[in-house]
Motif scaffolding. Structure first.
Motif, short mmCIF file in Angstrom:
data_model
loop_
_atom_site.label_atom_id
_atom_site.label_comp_id
_atom_site.label_asym_id
_atom_site.label_seq_id
_atom_site.Cartn_x
_atom_site.Cartn_y
_atom_site.Cartn_z
N ARG A 23 -9.19 2.19 -10.84
CA ARG A 23 -8.28 1.80 -10.04
C ARG A 23 -8.58 1.45 -8.70
O ARG A 23 -8.52 0.38 -8.07
CB ARG A 23 -7.11 2.56 -10.05
CG ARG A 23 -5.74 2.41 -11.41
CD ARG A 23 -4.57 2.94 -10.95
NE ARG A 23 -4.70 4.34 -10.41
CZ ARG A 23 -4.48 5.42 -11.05
NH1 ARG A 23 -4.50 5.42 -12.43
NH2 ARG A 23 -4.49 6.72 -10.91
N TYR A 24 -9.18 2.94 -8.21
CA TYR A 24 -9.80 2.55 -6.69
C TYR A 24 -10.98 1.39 -6.66
O TYR A 24 -11.12 0.74 -5.64
CB TYR A 24 -10.23 3.77 -6.35
CG TYR A 24 -8.98 4.81 -5.83
CD1 TYR A 24 -8.05 4.44 -5.07
CD2 TYR A 24 -9.20 6.39 -6.32
CE1 TYR A 24 -6.92 5.32 -5.15
CE2 TYR A 24 -8.24 6.94 -6.07
CZ TYR A 24 -6.93 6.41 -5.29
OH TYR A 24 -6.00 7.54 -4.99
N ALA A 25 -11.66 1.30 -7.33
CA ALA A 25 -13.02 0.43 -7.44
C ALA A 25 -12.22 -0.85 -7.57
O ALA A 25 -12.67 -1.87 -6.85
CB ALA A 25 -13.98 0.79 -8.66
N ARG A 26 -11.17 -1.32 -8.32
CA ARG A 26 -11.02 -2.50 -8.67
C ARG A 26 -10.28 -3.07 -7.20
O ARG A 26 -10.41 -4.03 -6.85
CB ARG A 26 -9.88 -2.56 -9.70
CG ARG A 26 -9.17 -3.88 -9.85
CD ARG A 26 -8.38 -4.08 -11.15
NE ARG A 26 -7.53 -2.82 -11.29
CZ ARG A 26 -7.43 -1.99 -12.35
NH1 ARG A 26 -8.30 -2.02 -13.54
NH2 ARG A 26 -6.53 -1.16 -12.36
N VAL A 27 -9.70 -2.12 -6.22
CA VAL A 27 -9.16 -2.56 -5.20
C VAL A 27 -10.03 -2.67 -4.02
O VAL A 27 -10.15 -3.70 -3.37
CB VAL A 27 -7.84 -1.55 -4.69
CG1 VAL A 27 -7.69 -1.89 -3.37
CG2 VAL A 27 -6.81 -1.58 -5.75
N GLU A 28 -10.90 -1.49 -3.94
CA GLU A 28 -11.92 -1.47 -2.79
C GLU A 28 -13.15 -2.55 -3.17
O GLU A 28 -13.70 -2.91 -1.95
CB GLU A 28 -12.52 -0.10 -2.62
CG GLU A 28 -11.34 0.86 -2.46
CD GLU A 28 -10.82 0.50 -0.98
OE1 GLU A 28 -11.56 0.20 -0.06
OE2 GLU A 28 -9.63 0.92 -0.78
N LEU A 29 -13.52 -2.72 -4.14
CA LEU A 29 -14.77 -3.46 -4.46
C LEU A 29 -14.54 -5.15 -4.51
O LEU A 29 -15.30 -5.85 -4.85
CB LEU A 29 -15.77 -3.08 -5.74
CG LEU A 29 -15.84 -1.54 -5.33
CD1 LEU A 29 -16.64 -0.90 -6.65
CD2 LEU A 29 -16.89 -1.48 -4.22
N THR A 30 -13.21 -5.60 -4.31
CA THR A 30 -12.96 -6.95 -4.49
C THR A 30 -13.40 -7.66 -3.13
O THR A 30 -13.24 -7.01 -2.14
CB THR A 30 -11.51 -7.38 -4.65
OG1 THR A 30 -10.77 -6.48 -3.67
CG2 THR A 30 -11.07 -6.79 -6.24
#
Length: 94
Positions: A23-30
């Motif tokens: 979840r955090y990767a999807r938000v932070e890495l966009t």
């Protein structure tokens, strides 16, 4: 027996956190959207304006200390990134 304990520990400590990391990767890495870039341009414009009007000379000691700590952190991460990219602390491998 040890392999079974390792598998149980892996399941307990690593696998339970994978959905959260996802979840955090999807938000932070966009990549940033156009709205974020407008904010960056406005921020840089305000920084240039503050520099030209000498607003930096009237900050409090607390603000100056916080700014210095933030600058030191950014510089530290920059140099750590450079060392990681080079693969060594001193010099490049030519």
């Amino acid at each position: 027996m040890a392999l079974m304990r390792m598998a149980t520990a892996w399941e307990r400590f690593v696998l339970k956190d994978l959905p959260t990391v996802g979840r955090y990767a999807r938000v932070e890495l966009t990549p940033p959207g156009p709205g974020e870039l407008v904010g960056v341009v406005k921020g840089v414009g305000g920084l240039v304006k503050d520099t030209l009007t000498f607003r930096w000379a009237t900050v409090t000691v607390k603000e100056a200390t916080v700014n210095a700590i933030v600058l030191a952190e950014i510089a530290g991460w920059f140099f750590i990134g450079e060392c990681i990219g080079k693969g060594s602390i001193i010099g490049y491998k030519v």
